[in-house]
Design an enzyme around this catalytic site. Structure first.
Site, mmCIF file in Angstrom:
data_model
loop_
_atom_site.group_PDB
_atom_site.id
_atom_site.type_symbol
_atom_site.label_atom_id
_atom_site.label_comp_id
_atom_site.label_asym_id
_atom_site.label_seq_id
_atom_site.Cartn_x
_atom_site.Cartn_y
_atom_site.Cartn_z
ATOM 1 N N TYR A 7 0.808 -1.219 0.000
ATOM 2 C CA TYR A 7 0.000 0.000 0.000
ATOM 3 C C TYR A 7 0.839 1.266 0.000
ATOM 4 C CZ TYR A 7 1.452 -0.476 4.800
ATOM 5 O OH TYR A 7 2.232 -0.640 5.911
ATOM 6 N N GLY A 8 2.164 1.140 0.067
ATOM 7 C CA GLY A 8 3.027 2.313 0.220
ATOM 8 C C GLY A 8 4.110 2.403 -0.828
ATOM 9 N N THR A 9 5.348 2.481 -0.373
ATOM 10 C CA THR A 9 6.478 2.734 -1.262
ATOM 11 C C THR A 9 6.832 1.545 -2.157
ATOM 12 O OG1 THR A 9 8.149 2.047 0.351
ATOM 13 C CG2 THR A 9 7.470 4.378 0.394
ATOM 14 N N LEU A 10 6.212 0.388 -1.948
ATOM 15 C CA LEU A 10 6.475 -0.776 -2.800
ATOM 16 C C LEU A 10 5.559 -0.831 -4.022
ATOM 17 C CD1 LEU A 10 7.027 -3.507 -0.062
ATOM 18 C CD2 LEU A 10 8.759 -2.550 -1.593
ATOM 19 N N GLU A 82 11.175 -4.796 5.523
ATOM 20 C CA GLU A 82 10.168 -4.100 6.338
ATOM 21 C C GLU A 82 10.500 -4.108 7.838
ATOM 22 O OE1 GLU A 82 8.106 -2.219 5.095
ATOM 23 O OE2 GLU A 82 7.411 -2.979 3.187
#
Length: 149
Positions: A7-10, A82
């Site tokens: 949901y983010g920087t990936l 992570e």
């Protein structure tokens, strides 16, 4: 093989997406887009403006993201990337499929691993909650990539 919801920087077009494309880390195949079945607070916090999904199911928004099918090697890499289990914890959540490239259809629900945190400063609960993350988004909080820290 396992499904992972990012949901983010990936996500595609985001600063850390390249690690999912690097075969040295294992295999990750894009499966589709989805959103968490339950709401969660997605906040942007800390000195590096990192997107954090707080493990508070039932608060916030149903968060938009991408679903990947990963092998064991990539899952181990992502755990390390992570900071699991210290910074983030990997848990299973239900994700509603919005678009799908493999078997399955929009409207289906799949179980995915998701990285969230149960350990955060109490004031983060009062930050704005986001439905979706973009490092260049209108929030004005620019992500500081790992290589610049």
């Amino acid at each position: 093989m396992a499904l992972v919801f990012v949901y983010g920087t990936l996500k595609q077009g985001q600063p850390n997406h390249k690690v999912l494309l690097d075969c040295a880390n294992g295999s990750a195949a894009f499966q589709g887009r989805g959103r968490t079945a339950k709401p969660y607070p997605l906040v942007i916090a800390g000195e590096h403006s990192i997107p954090w999904l707080l493990h508070l199911p039932g608060r916030g928004h149903c968060v938009l993201g991408e679903i990947y099918r990963v092998d064991e090697r990539m899952l181990c890499f992502l755990d390390d990337f992570e900071g699991c289990p210290d910074m983030y914890q990997r848990t299973k959540v239900q994700v509603e499929v919005l678009t799908w490239e493999g078997e399955g259809f929009p409207g289906d629900s799949v179980q995915c691993f998701l990285y969230s945190t149960a350990t955060y400063p109490p004031e983060w609960v009062h930050l704005p909650y986001h439905e979706s993350y973009d490092s260049e988004g209108p929030h004005g909080l620019r992500y500081n990539p790992r290589e610049n820290r």
